[in-house]
Design an enzyme around this catalytic site. Structure first.
Site, PDB file in Angstrom:
ATOM      1  N   SER A   1      -1.592   6.530 -15.138  1.00 14.38           N
ATOM      2  CA  SER A   1      -1.792   5.658 -16.299  1.00 14.38           C
ATOM      3  C   SER A   1      -2.865   6.234 -17.219  1.00 14.38           C
ATOM      4  O   SER A   1      -2.668   6.372 -18.433  1.00 14.38           O
ATOM      5  CB  SER A   1      -2.181   4.256 -15.837  1.00 14.38           C
ATOM      6  OG  SER A   1      -2.549   3.428 -16.926  1.00 14.38           O
TER       7      SER A   1
ATOM      8  N   ARG B   1       2.618  -4.014 -13.054  1.00 12.62           N
ATOM      9  CA  ARG B   1       1.704  -3.857 -11.923  1.00 12.62           C
ATOM     10  C   ARG B   1       0.700  -4.995 -11.867  1.00 12.62           C
ATOM     11  O   ARG B   1       0.301  -5.447 -10.786  1.00 12.62           O
ATOM     12  CB  ARG B   1       0.968  -2.520 -12.035  1.00 12.62           C
ATOM     13  CG  ARG B   1       1.841  -1.298 -11.752  1.00 12.62           C
ATOM     14  CD  ARG B   1       1.160  -0.037 -12.229  1.00 12.62           C
ATOM     15  NE  ARG B   1      -0.184   0.080 -11.683  1.00 12.62           N
ATOM     16  CZ  ARG B   1      -1.191   0.679 -12.319  1.00 12.62           C
ATOM     17  NH1 ARG B   1      -1.014   1.203 -13.524  1.00 12.62           N
ATOM     18  NH2 ARG B   1      -2.377   0.753 -11.756  1.00 12.62           N
TER      19      ARG B   1
END
Length: 433
Positions: free
Chosen positions: A183, A168
């Site tokens: 996350s 990402r």
């Protein structure tokens, strides 16, 4: 099941099933799904989003992708705290001993800093001899003995998050709320906590710049926690100004030592009392936040929190005398940035103060970058405080002459005074549970 079909499904805004999300995460961790397909899927999530059910399943799949910490053998109720990152944020080092002194054990895995935000493990590493890595049985035994242990994240804790975050970071998909929330929460779930208190920061020194974005992220993480059977509480706190006066690893540990002995800056203590009180509520130790704050203040006034901190440092091999006598490594050069006139110090840009500290050597550009633990910035005067002409506003600590010279030029652009005191926002915006 094919990854390309799942990319197209999410691209078209359709929800993914539990089995499909599990297929994606397991396949990516094993290496069966290549980075280019995972990048396409992450971008589809970025634009199309995820439902709460999808995000909860993603969180659980990521938490189950590697090692998990089982705290059940210790008995009791364990509470974890997570901050979304800020400048001068040393709250974990204060909250651990304060909360443990109030009877709620703290077993925490923390990370290192990256960029302008400091990491708890880096701060602890500035204490001579301190061991940031322990075997799981040592970690649990220490919690059982003194009620407190803080270590670096294990290498195989949530490997899916490590891989996906790195991807990402280079594909423009970091700021996706479902991906941020999963996350954070996957690591909290894997670490074994039954109660989770989230310090969701917003402002110039935080990742989330507006309170609206912070609120959305907080609500998503709280809902994930509830969906997975964890009591989750989010506190929205302002990070437009650095927290406390010290920014830099050794400097922040010394500020923690002062704070635990009753000499902490008001802003830092106010945030810690709020977060700590909610941790005690989540730990079933007190009935309400008011009782929690009373217990936390008592732990400072009686010296119980300071005693707990020294026991924590000692148990993990750290030199308690170096902390107590303020003999941590501090950079050899200390240069003040002086006020050109008398007046009220105007607000700093927290992000730029963080960049200043990083410029001096206190932060890292990449995870592999070395840091100088003794460097940093001390805010001698904070926003709203009066300063006389010629008095220091900032003090810069450096060990490299070139970095220090660059830091001085940058620092002079950050300070200003005025005849009128600035309006400062409240530190705590709201609590979501």
């Amino acid at each position: 099941m094919r990854m390309v079909d799942l990319i197209e499904k999410k691209r078209d805004g359709e929800p993914l099933t539990k089995q499909e999300i599990g297929f994606i995460i397991n396949g990516y961790v094993k290496g069966d799904i290549p980075d280019y397909q995972m990048s396409a899927w992450a971008m589809a999530v970025f634009f199309r989003g995820m439902s709460l059910e999808e995000t909860a399943e993603l969180t659980l799949s990521m938490a189950n992708s590697g090692d998990k910490l089982d705290l059940s053998a210790l008995g009791g109720r364990f509470v974890d705290k997570h901050s979304t990152g800020g400048v001068g944020d040393k709250t974990t080092l204060l909250l651990g001993p304060m909360v443990a002194a109030c009877g709620v054990p703290v077993a925490k895995m923390s990370g290192r800093g990256l960029g302008h935000t400091g990491g708890t493990i880096d701060k602890l590493s500035s204490i001579p001899g301190f061991l940031v890595e322990l075997e799981q049985d040592q970690f649990l035994a220490q919690v059982k003995k003194i009620g407190l242990a803080v270590i670096s994240q294990t290498g195989n804790l949530v490997p899916a998050d490590k891989k996906l975050y790195a991807l990402r970071d280079v594909t423009g998909t970091v700021s996706s709320i479902p991906l941020i929330a999963s996350s954070v929460m996957s690591k909290k779930i894997a670490a074994g906590a039954q109660g989770i208190v989230l310090d969701v920061k917003y402002g110039s020194g935080a990742f989330m710049k507006t309170v609206e974005d912070a609120r959305k992220l907080a609500r998503t993480m709280v809902d994930i926690g509830k969906a997975l059977g964890r009591q989750t509480i989010a506190v929205l706190s302002n990070m437009s100004q650095p927290l406390g006066r010290a920014v830099g690893n050794s400097l922040e540990v010394l500020e923690v030592a002062d704070a635990l002995q009753g000499k902490g800056p008001k802003d830092l203590m106010d945030v810690c009392f709020e977060l700590g009180a909610w941790m005690l509520v989540a730990g079933d130790s007190v009935a309400n936040v008011g009782e929690g704050k009373k217990c936390l203040r008592h732990s400072i006034e009686t010296g119980a929190a300071w005693k707990k901190f020294l026991a924590f440092v000692s148990e993990q091999g750290g030199d308690t005398e170096a902390v107590a006598s303020r003999r941590l490594k501090i950079a050899p050069w200390n240069l003040p940035i002086l006020a050109s006139e008398s007046g009220y110090v105007q607000p700093f840009d927290a992000h730029k103060i963080g960049i200043l500290a990083m410029t001096l050597g206190a932060g890292r550009v990449t995870k592999e970058s070395p840091i100088d633990l003794g460097t940093g910035v001390l805010l001698v005067k904070k926003a709203g405080e009066w300063v006389e002409a010629g008095e220091p506003i900032l003090e810069l600590y450096g060990s490299d002459k070139e970095k220090l010279a660059e830091g001085i030029l940058f620092a002079k652009e950050l300070v200003s005074v005025s005849s009128e005191g600035p309006e400062l926002p409240s530190l705590i915006d709201e609590v979501i549970q």
